[in-house]
Each structure stands twice: as C-alpha cells, then as structure tokens.
Write an enzyme that holds these catalytic residues in place. Structure first.
Site, mmCIF file in Angstrom:
data_model
loop_
_atom_site.group_PDB
_atom_site.id
_atom_site.type_symbol
_atom_site.label_atom_id
_atom_site.label_comp_id
_atom_site.label_asym_id
_atom_site.label_seq_id
_atom_site.Cartn_x
_atom_site.Cartn_y
_atom_site.Cartn_z
ATOM 1 N N SER A 84 -10.749 65.844 30.985
ATOM 2 C CA SER A 84 -9.710 65.973 30.333
ATOM 3 C C SER A 84 -8.373 66.775 30.710
ATOM 4 O O SER A 84 -8.632 67.595 31.711
ATOM 5 C CB SER A 84 -10.086 66.858 28.993
ATOM 6 O OG SER A 84 -8.935 67.341 27.984
ATOM 7 N N TYR A 114 -13.898 74.580 25.458
ATOM 8 C CA TYR A 114 -13.669 73.057 26.017
ATOM 9 C C TYR A 114 -12.844 72.891 27.095
ATOM 10 O O TYR A 114 -13.189 72.397 28.339
ATOM 11 C CB TYR A 114 -13.313 72.522 24.985
ATOM 12 C CG TYR A 114 -12.700 70.960 25.141
ATOM 13 C CD1 TYR A 114 -13.710 70.093 25.146
ATOM 14 C CD2 TYR A 114 -11.634 70.341 25.751
ATOM 15 C CE1 TYR A 114 -13.896 68.669 25.607
ATOM 16 C CE2 TYR A 114 -11.353 68.923 25.942
ATOM 17 C CZ TYR A 114 -12.389 68.240 25.804
ATOM 18 O OH TYR A 114 -12.023 66.841 26.125
#
Length: 276
Positions: free
Chosen positions: A163, A177
């Site tokens: 990501s 995350y």
C-alpha cells in the site's frame, strides 16, 4: 532473433497461481486477469462460501481455471493445511500473490493493542509464513523454466500487495496498517535478495485507492476529495492492477526483482495543480 510479440512477452497461459484473499476486491481482480489469460488459479479466503462463489463466477469468464480453497491465514495450522492441499494437486507453483490483509482505524489515544497483533500477524508474518511453506513448489517451477545456462528465463514469482500507506504517512488513523505495509515492503526486498538466487523473484505493488470492501467507507466519504487531489484524478480500475501483475509475472517482468511499484495515480508525487 525471436519475434517479441505480446503473447511471448506478457503471456501467462498454463501457469499455476495462488492468490490469497482472492474472493473479492483487488485479489478477485487479479484472479480475473490470470483466469482470463489461461492460467490455473487457486484462490483462498477465510469464508468458504464466498470463495466458491467467486471461483464459479471466474470460471465462467476466462480460458483458464479457478479453484477455491478456504483458509484462515491468521492460523498457522490453516497455512500449513492450505499448502498441503495445494501440493496434493500441483507439483509446482509459478506465482504466489500475497494479497490477503486487514486494516484497523481508530483514534491514537484509544488505538487497541490487539489491533497491532492482528494486523501485523496477517499483513506481515503470514506473508512470510506462506511464502516459506510454498518454497518447494516455487523452486520446482523455477527449475522447470527454460534456462540460459543455469539461470531460469522465466523465474517463479512472489507478488506482495502492499500500500502507498507504507510509503508515505497517511492522513488516516491506520497506525498498525501503515506500519505493517512498510514492513511488508521491506520484507519483500529482503526476500528478493535471498530468493533471486533460487530463481524466484519478489516484488511489491504499493496500491493506492481501488474499489474494494476495505476501501468502501473511505471512498464513500472521501472519494471525490481523493480523486481531486491526485494528478490522474481517478480511482484505480481492474485493468491497472491486472496489467501490473501480468507484467511482473510474464517474460516481460522476468528481470524485475526487489521492486516496489506505486500504483496510485501519482498520489505519492503530488505537485502543484496547473492553473489555466
């Protein structure tokens, strides 16, 4: 000199592929791309019913095959069971796509300790575990490749779906995350340096916003703002992720190892918007 056609450069027909989290979102997009181009694709998901439904849908679309395998990758026993099941049917694995992941957003002052345990386990540790358990199958695929000397022209591939939150500091309260994706990106590079000698490449695709269950709330509440602030002014489409994966997994991408490709429409390199 051989002809450098698109089929020769980008073909994945006949390859055996395992995609975690392949029943929806980016994982399902990737599975669609492989099945549509003649690969044999295994998708795994924690929810067996969803996984089987996705496989049925994908089998109706392409020239390849899609097979559902259920597994809860948080559990080491399920990782081992998944690889054992795959090994019963396949002698080699050409592509492993580590896509399964989770996120957790909460205010800093109340961010729970359990979030870090869950997110780092699935997004980092289990990527390592599954890759490790798949090594015999990946090495077998590398050995079966056409060789130049002792070097495979078409190595086995590990593709890690990361990501852009692991590349830059996000504006959201996704502490575990973003940390997990930064760790995943570095783990992928570390694996590349070791596994390249075995004829296995390891690369990361650092995704920006795509239409998925994980991004659904963010896109619902901030979608227009996200589009307006990135140079290409849109959200990622299936063609974007599929094209990138097919490049990395075909002869065209055989010399790419240890890369992190930002697939985010320029969100990491936002410059001043021109005025007319």
């Amino acid at each position: 000199m051989s002809s450098l056609t698109a089929d020769r450069l980008f073909g994945v027909r006949g390859k055996v592929v395992l995609i975690t989290g392949g029943s929806r979102g980016i994982g399902k997009m990737i599975a669609n791309g492989f099945v549509s181009n003649g690969a044999k694709v295994y998708i795994c998901s924690r929810i067996e019913k969803e996984c089987k439904a996705a496989a049925k849908e994908l089998n109706a679309l392409g020239t390849g095959i899609c097979i559902a395998l259920s597994a809860d990758l948080q559990k080491l026993s399920d990782v081992e069971r998944l690889v054992n099941e795959l090994s019963k049917h396949e002698k080699m694995l050409h592509v492993l796509v580590n896509n399964a992941g989770a996120t957790w957003a909460e205010e800093l002052d109340t961010y729970p300790d359990a979030a870090f345990t869950k997110i780092l386990m699935l997004n980092v540790q289990r990527v390592f575990t599954l890759t490790q358990k798949c090594l015999p199958l990946l090495r077998a695929a590398a050995r079966a490749s056409e060789m130049t000397g002792n070097v495979p022209n078409d190595p086995a591939r590990v593709i890690n779906i990361g990501s852009v939150e692991g590349e830059g500091v996000p504006p959201r309260n996704t502490y575990a995350y973003s940390a997990s994706k930064a760790a995943l990106h570095h783990l992928s590079r570390h694996l590349a340096g070791r596994l390249g000698w075995d004829g296995i490449t390891s690369n990361t695709i650092a995704c920006g916003p795509f239409k998925s269950k994980m991004m659904a709330h963010t896109l619902r509440t901030q979608g227009d703002a996200i589009k307006s602030t990135r140079p290409l002014q849109r959200i990622g489409e299936p063609e974007d992720i599929v094209g990138t994966v097919l490049f990395l997994c075909s002869r065209a991408g055989a010399y790419v190892n240890g890369a992190t490709i930002a697939l985010d429409g320029g969100g990491l390199v936002i410059g001043p918007k021109p005025t007319l």
